[in-house]
Design an enzyme around this catalytic site. Structure first.
Site, PDB file in Angstrom:
ATOM      1  CG  HIS A  60      18.354  36.504  -7.647  1.00 25.93           C
ATOM      2  ND1 HIS A  60      17.770  35.735  -6.678  1.00 25.93           N
ATOM      3  CD2 HIS A  60      19.687  36.282  -7.528  1.00 25.93           C
ATOM      4  CE1 HIS A  60      18.706  35.064  -6.011  1.00 25.93           C
ATOM      5  NE2 HIS A  60      19.876  35.390  -6.514  1.00 25.93           N
ATOM      6  CG  HIS A  62      24.882  36.133  -8.549  1.00 28.59           C
ATOM      7  ND1 HIS A  62      25.229  36.374  -7.237  1.00 28.59           N
ATOM      8  CD2 HIS A  62      23.752  35.395  -8.509  1.00 28.59           C
ATOM      9  CE1 HIS A  62      24.351  35.788  -6.438  1.00 28.59           C
ATOM     10  NE2 HIS A  62      23.431  35.190  -7.185  1.00 28.59           N
ATOM     11  CG  ASN A  94      27.214  36.679  -3.985  1.00 21.95           C
ATOM     12  OD1 ASN A  94      26.817  37.428  -4.869  1.00 21.95           O
ATOM     13  ND2 ASN A  94      27.117  35.364  -4.074  1.00 21.95           N
ATOM     14  CG  HIS A 179      20.523  32.453  -0.132  1.00 21.65           C
ATOM     15  ND1 HIS A 179      20.854  32.090  -1.420  1.00 21.65           N
ATOM     16  CD2 HIS A 179      20.973  31.434   0.655  1.00 21.65           C
ATOM     17  CE1 HIS A 179      21.483  30.926  -1.412  1.00 21.65           C
ATOM     18  NE2 HIS A 179      21.569  30.507  -0.161  1.00 21.65           N
ATOM     19  CG  ASP A 305      20.186  32.600  -8.510  1.00 26.67           C
ATOM     20  OD1 ASP A 305      21.133  33.406  -8.388  1.00 26.67           O
ATOM     21  OD2 ASP A 305      20.087  31.570  -7.815  1.00 26.67           O
ATOM     22  CG  HIS A 309      30.175  29.671 -11.678  1.00 30.23           C
ATOM     23  ND1 HIS A 309      30.725  30.340 -10.600  1.00 30.23           N
ATOM     24  CD2 HIS A 309      28.926  29.298 -11.281  1.00 30.23           C
ATOM     25  CE1 HIS A 309      29.843  30.366  -9.604  1.00 30.23           C
ATOM     26  NE2 HIS A 309      28.742  29.755  -9.993  1.00 30.23           N
TER      27      HIS A 309
END
Length: 425
Positions: A60, A62, A94, A179, A305, A309
């Protein structure tokens, strides 16, 4: 290259081996495991006092690539993963645009092949454009190499569309990563709904937001007969439902992230959006159930996860800042500090939850094991090395973590991928 790893504590959930011995690697494969091996090696690594585990696998992550590369890209994310001890990472779809077609899957895999020191596997969206209206080209993406479908970041609220996509995933022999978040119940929440959210005057996210969809997704997956993997579990009821589903013989696996087994909403600092994540930090009772589930192997996987950012985005305050924290470079230390050292899980369980079980979920049969003949993806960890987490040293572009300044034990000393050293402390 012929490499000898000497005198480490070799921990292999596949063969149940847990003893001080040597590992010999030839041309990217493990060829010998045993005590005091007498072999010709071009390089030796002294692993005394260290755990030698199958290369860690994070289901998991990003990577924000394509489209959001100011936050992270394939190269920086993969290098951060290697530093964190991961030899395989599974990227969420995503992105901008979302990964909903074979071409976009190929874009990530080609770029990873060029720039990543480790294995990067790209998942595909459940629906076209992540709009939740019709299934994406799941069969085409499966042929392009996706290990799973997921709409991570949101939930497919149309149950009929979701069931249809699940049927396609079953036909393609891939699992569904869920999710679990009922968007109709979120109502602008930015942290757990409890005494703290009330004291700070912030809208809360209740446990039911997660629990309602956990129940739905388990029941749907059972009906379709597709394996389902529950992402970032955070509640007491999630433990109860996963346990019951397993006892009923349903093909369900579930992960917990380090932030959810380490922190509660009581640890949050007012106004600090590094504590803002989705699902949110829950209560002490929820955390104890997550730890209990990890101990009992109800939750058999630890994932990060990892959600990078930019600093500017995270300075938006609790209401406006995006959800998410980085995790690739802190996961090993938090797992050892919070779970292994206190005796909640064993080092063998750690290796199973961070390598062996994840490999099984995504059908990576040559990984997650230190048996002879398997890929030489290996993580060497000094469990007693103590240090203070310093986000400024992260290789990830994202520095958004609530763990800065925390004293921890457990440091990755080497990461080997395909027999090559891709990270050395």
């Amino acid at each position: 290259m012929k490499l000898l790893i000497k005198q480490g504590r070799v921990i292999d959930p596949d063969t149940k081996l847990d003893e001080i011995c040597d590992l010999y690697i030839e041309y990217g494969k493990i060829t010998k495991v045993g005590k005091d091996l007498k072999v010709e090696a071009t390089r030796e690594i002294d692993a005394s006092g260290c755990y030698v585990m199958p290369g860690l696998i994070d289901l998991h992550v990003h990577l924000r690539d394509p489209g959001l590369t100011h936050k992270e890209d394939i190269e920086t994310g993969a290098k951060a993963a290697a530093k964190g001890g991961f030899t395989t990472i599974v990227a969420m779809p995503n992105t901008k645009p979302p990964i909903d077609s074979p071409d976009r899957v190929s874009y990530v895999h080609v770029k990873a092949h060029q720039y990543a020191p480790i294995h990067v596997l790209q998942t595909g969206c459940v629906t076209k454009g992540m709009k939740g209206e019709e299934p994406a080209d799941i069969e085409g993406m499966a042929k392009a190499g996706i290990p799973a479908i997921t709409e991570d970041g949101k939930t497919v609220m149309n149950t009929r569309v979701y069931k249809e996509a699940m049927e396609m995933a079953k036909k393609s022999n891939i699992p569904v990563f869920a999710h679990c978040e009922d968007s109709n119940l979120v109502q602008g929440g930015c942290m757990n709904e409890d005494e703290k959210s009330k004291a700070w005057g912030l809208p809360g996210i209740t446990n039911a937001v997660e629990d309602v969809i956990v129940a739905r997704d388990i029941l749907l997956a059972e009906e379709v007969g597709v394996p389902i993997h529950l992402c970032h579990c955070s509640t007491k009821n999630c433990y109860n439902m996963v346990k019951a589903a397993k006892e009923a013989g349903i093909q369900v696996t579930a992960e917990v992230c380090p932030h959810h087994f380490t922190l509660t909403s009581d640890d949050m600092v007012e106004g600090d959006s590094n504590y803002k994540m989705n699902p949110p930090l829950r209560t002490r009772e929820d955390l104890e159930y997550l730890r209990k589930g990890l101990k009992e192997d109800v939750f058999e996987i630890i994932s990060t996860d990892h959600a990078p950012h930019s600093k500017e985005e995270k300075q938006g305050g609790m209401m406006d800042a995006p959800f998410g924290i980085v995790g690739l470079e802190t996961c090993v230390a938090l797992t050892i500090t919070e779970l292994v050292k206190p005796g909640i899980i064993t080092p063998m369980q750690m290796a199973a939850k961070m390598s062996y079980h994840p490999a099984k979920v995504i059908h990576q049969d040559n990984k997650g094991s230190l048996a002879v003949g398997k890929d030489a993806d290996i993580t060497i960890i000094d469990p007693d090395a103590e240090y203070v987490i310093d986000p400024s040293t992260f290789l990830s572009k994202g520095k958004n973590t609530p763990f800065g300044g925390m004293k921890v034990s457990g440091k990755v000393t080497y990461t080997l991928c395909g027999g090559n050293v891709v990270y050395k402390a």
